[in-house]
Design a protein around this motif. Structure first.
Motif, PDB file in Angstrom:
ATOM      1  N   UNK A 148       0.700  -1.359   0.010  1.00  0.00           N
ATOM      2  CA  UNK A 148      -0.343  -0.349   0.238  1.00  0.00           C
ATOM      3  C   UNK A 148       0.558   1.321   0.198  1.00  0.00           C
ATOM      4  N   UNK A 158       1.263   3.823  -2.693  1.00  0.00           N
ATOM      5  CA  UNK A 158       0.382   5.683  -2.712  1.00  0.00           C
ATOM      6  C   UNK A 158       1.278   6.061  -1.487  1.00  0.00           C
ATOM      7  N   UNK A 186       1.555   9.609  -1.073  1.00  0.00           N
ATOM      8  CA  UNK A 186       0.061  11.108  -0.705  1.00  0.00           C
ATOM      9  C   UNK A 186       0.097  10.379   1.167  1.00  0.00           C
ATOM     10  N   UNK A 187       1.151   9.271   1.280  1.00  0.00           N
ATOM     11  CA  UNK A 187       0.479   9.101   2.483  1.00  0.00           C
ATOM     12  C   UNK A 187       1.564   8.766   3.462  1.00  0.00           C
ATOM     13  N   UNK A 202      -9.036   2.482   8.093  1.00  0.00           N
ATOM     14  CA  UNK A 202      -9.612   2.545   8.562  1.00  0.00           C
ATOM     15  C   UNK A 202     -10.290   0.836   8.261  1.00  0.00           C
ATOM     16  N   UNK A 210      -9.231  -1.230   5.935  1.00  0.00           N
ATOM     17  CA  UNK A 210      -9.417  -0.525   4.772  1.00  0.00           C
ATOM     18  C   UNK A 210      -8.805  -2.344   3.932  1.00  0.00           C
ATOM     19  N   UNK A 250      -6.278   3.034  -8.201  1.00  0.00           N
ATOM     20  CA  UNK A 250      -6.453   2.921  -7.221  1.00  0.00           C
ATOM     21  C   UNK A 250      -8.304   3.262  -7.041  1.00  0.00           C
ATOM     22  N   UNK A 251      -8.343   3.112  -5.800  1.00  0.00           N
ATOM     23  CA  UNK A 251      -9.765   2.594  -5.071  1.00  0.00           C
ATOM     24  C   UNK A 251     -10.114   3.947  -5.222  1.00  0.00           C
ATOM     25  N   UNK A 261     -12.317   4.474  -2.456  1.00  0.00           N
ATOM     26  CA  UNK A 261     -12.141   4.342  -1.226  1.00  0.00           C
ATOM     27  C   UNK A 261     -10.481   4.627  -0.432  1.00  0.00           C
ATOM     28  N   UNK A 262      -9.577   4.436  -1.682  1.00  0.00           N
ATOM     29  CA  UNK A 262      -8.285   4.820  -1.085  1.00  0.00           C
ATOM     30  C   UNK A 262      -8.371   6.255  -1.292  1.00  0.00           C
ATOM     31  N   UNK A 290      -9.509   8.654   1.936  1.00  0.00           N
ATOM     32  CA  UNK A 290      -8.807   8.246   2.383  1.00  0.00           C
ATOM     33  C   UNK A 290      -7.619   8.622   2.030  1.00  0.00           C
ATOM     34  N   UNK A 291      -7.476   8.800   1.318  1.00  0.00           N
ATOM     35  CA  UNK A 291      -6.334   9.935   0.812  1.00  0.00           C
ATOM     36  C   UNK A 291      -6.213  11.139   0.884  1.00  0.00           C
ATOM     37  N   UNK A 321      -7.920  12.715  -2.025  1.00  0.00           N
ATOM     38  CA  UNK A 321      -7.651  13.393  -3.350  1.00  0.00           C
ATOM     39  C   UNK A 321      -9.033  13.945  -3.803  1.00  0.00           C
TER      40      UNK A 321
END
Lengths: 226, 226
Positions: A107, A111, A114-115, A122, A124, B139-140, B142-143, B146-147, B149
């Motif tokens: 993950x 990403x 961005x993180x 949560x 995920x 990317x989903x 949900x992500x 979360x991120x 975006x």
């Protein structure tokens, strides 16, 4: 007893009652002699690995069965390192369902722009296909349906079970002051077509920390079960 | 006029009316001197590339505006290779929205275990983040949330607009006996926060075939506009 499959960390035998027996081995996945649960090849043999994996698997599956989660688990024999399970077929050529509570591993590689490492997530859930050559890529519910791997209905169930199971395991670890960062699970269809948890749940399925300390998967039985 | 951004294939200037001017260049992305729209680096300069890209972009954006699709397009000046657009901010550090009608490219690399090259896909939409180092991963929804975006609401709009726009372009190409295999689009937020189509739509955004023949992106204006 007929051996029907020889795996990286366990072999599978067909039983006369229609069930199957999983025989846990002391081989673990890794690379260049270093244990790495994320690796796809067998890296080395470690005394007691099969025993440790089976003890944890027994513990978690019995707990999950008690909580009403559908699994393939019937019973197990620690001395002979075997576990009896009902018949179930994996989805397609195998899926992994991952639940993430911290941004680490693949993950973070995907990403990281961005993180930050170890940021809370949560619980995920994402699904990946097992394909070493393609790097076990994530796959969306729509593509799972397009490719004929799972129906949207089954995928919904996969997401729900993954979250429920992971939350239970996270809670059990927390009681021993252990923190679950992420966990990967495998599901299949039983003879009636129900989605059930299959394979094993051992240290190699999860990343666990105690504070800032990474917990080696083979230490988990000692920390959890004693 | 202030240059505010220098891109791989176009530069961006700020206009006095609050809008922006995109100046199309003759550089195209590629590798080792070979044109490849999927590449992230500038590979070579081709005479007429800027002109071809702008002509197609003008054609598609004017068509989309007529069909009620919200875009950043105001007008364009073919002679000076410039296009005027309203202000819009990309999502995060840039997203690409892809619509797939055939299994090729990265979809095939990811899911080739389950699908043959050029199998029909039902206008399948996915979003990828722009990150060369991470290989522009999908990317989903949900992500994306979360991120931080895009919100789930915005993502829903992204999926809908991507499908609507791609279907229109597929239809227009089909009238000239051309088949759209896949297309990538870019979206942003205007000043009011609305999701609008930004950037350009030219040959480099799409894979187009006529029968079994792959159509070089720079041939598209000739085939489509004459």
């Amino acid at each position: 007893m007929k051996k029907v499959y020889e795996g990286k960390t366990k072999d599978v035998y067909e039983l006369e009652n229609g069930n199957y027996e999983l025989k846990f081995k002391d081989t673990v996945t890794g690379k260049d002699g270093v244990f790495d649960p994320g690796e796809n090849q067998v890296g080395l043999t470690m005394d007691g690995a099969g025993d440790a994996n089976l003890k944890l698997t027994k513990f978690f599956f019995e707990l999950l069965n008690k909580r009403g989660i559908p699994t393939h688990y019937v019973n197990c024999d620690i001395e002979n390192k075997t576990m009896e399970v009902i018949a179930a077929k994996p989805f397609g050529k195998g899926l992994e369902a991952i639940c993430r509570y911290k941004a680490v591993g693949s993950y973070l590689r995907r990403y990281g722009l961005y993180i930050k490492e170890k940021t809370d997530l949560p619980g995920f859930v994402e699904i990946t296909i097992k394909d070493d050559k393609a790097g076990d890529p994530p796959i969306s519910p729509e593509s799972l349906e397009i490719l004929g791997i799972t129906s949207l209905e089954e995928t919904k169930m996969l997401y729900k079970l993954t979250k429920d199971i992971s939350d239970i395991i996270k809670e059990v670890l927390a009681e021993k002051d252990l923190e679950l960062y992420d966990i990967k699970l495998e599901f299949g269809r039983d003879k009636e077509g129900n989605v059930i948890l299959i394979d094993e749940i051992s240290g190699g399925n999860m990343r666990v920390y105690r504070g800032d300390e990474y917990i080696d998967p083979l230490r988990l039985p000692g920390l959890l079960l004693d």
